[in-house]
Enzyme design. Structure first.
Site, PDB file in Angstrom:
ATOM      1  N   LYS A 114      18.816  56.228  52.168  1.00 39.40           N
ATOM      2  CA  LYS A 114      19.194  57.253  53.013  1.00 39.40           C
ATOM      3  C   LYS A 114      20.331  56.823  53.935  1.00 39.40           C
ATOM      4  O   LYS A 114      21.477  56.928  53.610  1.00 39.40           O
ATOM      5  CB  LYS A 114      17.731  57.649  53.701  1.00 39.40           C
ATOM      6  CG  LYS A 114      16.820  58.321  52.742  1.00 39.40           C
ATOM      7  CD  LYS A 114      15.796  58.757  53.477  1.00 39.40           C
ATOM      8  CE  LYS A 114      14.411  58.970  52.562  1.00 39.40           C
ATOM      9  NZ  LYS A 114      14.549  60.355  51.999  1.00 39.40           N
ATOM     10  N   TYR A 172       5.048  57.508  50.584  1.00 45.74           N
ATOM     11  CA  TYR A 172       5.708  57.533  49.232  1.00 45.74           C
ATOM     12  C   TYR A 172       6.568  56.594  49.422  1.00 45.74           C
ATOM     13  O   TYR A 172       7.481  56.408  50.397  1.00 45.74           O
ATOM     14  CB  TYR A 172       6.014  58.996  49.372  1.00 45.74           C
ATOM     15  CG  TYR A 172       6.931  59.277  48.028  1.00 45.74           C
ATOM     16  CD1 TYR A 172       8.404  59.592  48.198  1.00 45.74           C
ATOM     17  CD2 TYR A 172       6.599  59.483  46.769  1.00 45.74           C
ATOM     18  CE1 TYR A 172       9.215  59.606  47.305  1.00 45.74           C
ATOM     19  CE2 TYR A 172       7.463  59.893  45.856  1.00 45.74           C
ATOM     20  CZ  TYR A 172       8.715  59.845  45.989  1.00 45.74           C
ATOM     21  OH  TYR A 172       9.511  59.837  44.822  1.00 45.74           O
ATOM     22  N   ASP A 203       8.732  49.587  53.790  1.00 40.34           N
ATOM     23  CA  ASP A 203       9.580  50.203  53.096  1.00 40.34           C
ATOM     24  C   ASP A 203      10.369  51.156  54.213  1.00 40.34           C
ATOM     25  O   ASP A 203       9.820  51.871  54.709  1.00 40.34           O
ATOM     26  CB  ASP A 203       8.804  51.226  52.291  1.00 40.34           C
ATOM     27  CG  ASP A 203       9.654  52.542  51.735  1.00 40.34           C
ATOM     28  OD1 ASP A 203       9.008  53.125  50.835  1.00 40.34           O
ATOM     29  OD2 ASP A 203      10.738  52.639  52.047  1.00 40.34           O
TER      30      ASP A 203
HETATM   31  P1  KE4 Z   1      14.710  58.018  46.745  1.00 44.31           P
HETATM   32  O1  KE4 Z   1      14.469  57.529  45.335  1.00 44.31           O
HETATM   33  O2  KE4 Z   1      14.199  59.495  46.951  1.00 44.31           O
HETATM   34  O3  KE4 Z   1      16.230  57.742  47.209  1.00 44.31           O
HETATM   35  O4  KE4 Z   1      13.698  57.339  47.845  1.00 44.31           O
HETATM   36  C1  KE4 Z   1      12.453  57.058  47.565  1.00 44.31           C
HETATM   37  C2  KE4 Z   1      11.672  56.947  48.960  1.00 44.31           C
HETATM   38  C3  KE4 Z   1      11.283  55.641  49.365  1.00 44.31           C
HETATM   39  N1  KE4 Z   1      10.739  55.315  50.429  1.00 44.31           N
HETATM   40  C4  KE4 Z   1      10.467  56.254  51.294  1.00 44.31           C
HETATM   41  C5  KE4 Z   1       9.678  56.248  52.634  1.00 44.31           C
HETATM   42  C6  KE4 Z   1      10.882  57.650  51.368  1.00 44.31           C
HETATM   43  O5  KE4 Z   1      10.616  58.559  52.064  1.00 44.31           O
HETATM   44  C7  KE4 Z   1      11.705  58.060  49.975  1.00 44.31           C
HETATM   45  C8  KE4 Z   1      11.977  59.499  49.407  1.00 44.31           C
HETATM   46  N2  KE4 Z   1      11.691  60.372  50.517  1.00 44.31           N
HETATM   47  C9  KE4 Z   1      11.709  61.878  50.051  1.00 44.31           C
HETATM   48  C10 KE4 Z   1      11.284  62.688  51.201  1.00 44.31           C
HETATM   49  N3  KE4 Z   1      10.559  61.941  52.020  1.00 44.31           N
HETATM   50  C11 KE4 Z   1      12.952  62.218  49.472  1.00 44.31           C
HETATM   51  C12 KE4 Z   1      13.011  63.602  49.125  1.00 44.31           C
HETATM   52  C13 KE4 Z   1      12.959  63.860  47.493  1.00 44.31           C
HETATM   53  O6  KE4 Z   1      12.181  63.313  46.987  1.00 44.31           O
HETATM   54  O7  KE4 Z   1      13.789  64.845  46.982  1.00 44.31           O
END
Ligand code: KE4
Length: 427
Positions: free
Chosen positions: A266, A143, A238
């Site tokens: 993060k 993701y 990523d």
């Molecule tokens: P954000 O747009 O949620 O800040 O980041 C997206 C993203 C990009 N790349 C990786 C590897 C990620 O894990 C994420 C977002 N992670 C999720 C849960 N694994 C965030 C939680 C959520 O969507 O509420």
């Protein structure tokens, strides 16, 4: 008698889609009404009813120091006296960029954004702008945020065009993304042989955390580096999860692989909304205002977010931080494995440093297909038992469990006792 969390969830659903601002928080995979969190300190959360929980979600990764770390709170308290946003360059942004360039091997230049999604979306646009190509390779179960080009699922067979992962993603765009099985280098090689001269980039979570944690097999990442180099495609790591999690230099330092572009998020925000993407000077030079690839953001480099992120990274730069995290994580995950085995519950545990996952299955999990074999019913009962005992896990089997510097051996020991009780209840 409804709890305060249940009352809040009912009210939230009147104003917010699904009652949450991000779907996974609704806990649909485990069929619960989510606790509404009122405050946090160290590795403890307290819900609206005052119930304490040992937190293993860490806000999905950012809280590697634990919640409300005094250095972070002090940095924010000082910064906020000077205002909250200027929409202008600041010294804090320069300090953050310098620190990221110092810590992450492949980054000469970095652009701050406000989320991981913005980071990956911008890196994809930059890769397409640089190469003049359209296709993207990603991996099933990885993701990269909710950008249209990356909300794409695998097509019917290996190395076929992607299909929209959500209504609203145009088919024409989804067809530009090819999603392949993780750890399958042959599928990547076949895809490059078929479409290599139109592949702008390959984007990968070097250690996926969104199908549960899956460990890259030896030479997989090296193989991706070699293939992208020989076909002159951009390799994007990523590292939104793995950045500053696996080591000071993230996965690229941990595995000694140099990507062309890196996406971060993060941890670098210390809990505030921050993302970033960076890479070699000549690639990043193509970004506006000097270059012709457009990318922008009102709150990018926000002074409060920079203050919290800088305080966090400065602590991570101190000696022994990662050896301590490794020691605590090893205690936790090996203890979890032993407790399950003693109860006769078949589990597979995948871990790299302080991120890991437990799968209820008896065969190794090396890709998304393997992760989906984990017993969903057992996960749901395990999750519920742990929540009832005061342990806050991610409400989905396809997420990572995170340890922080605030998880002491005593807290880990208590958690393992709760897990043993959960396993003994014959999930
Ligand atoms: P954000 O747009 O949620 O800040 O980041 C997206 C993203 C990009 N790349 C990786 C590897 C990620 O894990 C994420 C977002 N992670 C999720 C849960 N694994 C965030 C939680 C959520 O969507 O509420």
């Amino acid at each position: 008698m409804k709890t305060k969390s249940q009352e809040l969830f009912k009210k939230a659903k009147r104003y917010i889609p699904g009652g949450v601002n991000s779907p996974v928080r609704a806990g649909k995979a485990v069929g619960i009404d989510p606790p509404f969190i009122a405050r946090a300190q160290g590795c403890t959360l307290w819900d609206a009813d005052g119930n304490p929980y040992i937190d293993y979600v860490s806000s999905w990764g950012p809280m590697i120091l634990g919640h409300a770390h005094p250095d972070v709170i002090n940095a924010l308290t000082n910064a906020i006296q000077r205002g909250t946003s200027y929409g202008a360059p600041t010294e804090l942004e320069v300090e953050m960029a310098e620190l990221i360039v110092t810590m992450v091997p492949s980054i000469d230049r970095v652009r701050m954004v406000n989320s991981g999604t913005e980071a990956t979306m911008s890196a994809i646009r930059l890769a397409r702008g640089i190469t003049g190509r359209n296709k993207i390779i990603k991996f099933d179960g990885c993701y990269h945020g909710h950008g249209d080009s990356l909300l794409v699922e695998a097509g019917s067979g290996v190395a076929t065009f992607g299909i929209p992962g959500s209504p609203g993603v145009p088919e024409d765009l989804a067809r530009q993304t090819i999603s392949l099985p993780f750890n399958n280098l042959a599928a990547v090689e076949e895809t490059f042989q078929r479409f290599g001269d139109d592949i702008a980039a390959l984007i990968v979570e070097p250690v996926p955390g969104n199908m549960g944690v899956v460990v890259p097999q030896p030479n997989f990442l090296r193989g991706l580096r070699d293939l992208t180099r020989s076909y002159r495609s951009i390799l994007i790591f990523d590292e939104v999860i793995t950045g500053f999690r696996l080591s000071r230099g993230g996965a690229q330092e941990y595995f000694n692989i140099t990507p062309d572009l890196t996406c971060l998020g993060k941890i670098i925000g210390g809990g505030l909304p921050v993302g970033a993407f960076g890479g070699k000077r000549d690639l990043m030079a193509r970004l506006a205002p000097d270059g012709d690839v457009y990318q922008a953001g009102t709150l990018s480099g926000n002074p409060l977010a920079m203050a919290a992120g800088l305080a966090t990274l400065r602590i991570l730069n101190q000696p022994d931080v990662y050896s301590t995290l490794e020691q605590r994580s090893n205690m936790f995950f090996s203890g979890l494995k032993s407790a399950a085995q003693e109860a006769g519950i078949p589990v597979m545990i995948n871990r790299v440093e302080s991120m890991g996952s437990l799968f209820f299955c008896d065969s190794p999990v090396t890709d998304f297909a393997g992760a989906k074999k984990s017993d969903a019913g057992m996960f749901k009962r395990y999750y519920t038992s742990m929540l009832e005992q005061g342990v806050y896990l991610a409400p989905s089997p396809f997420e990572a469990t995170f340890l922080s510097l605030a998880h002491t051996e005593e807290v880990i020991g208590k958690t393992l006792d709760f897990a043993a009780k959960a396993f003994r209840s014959h999930l």
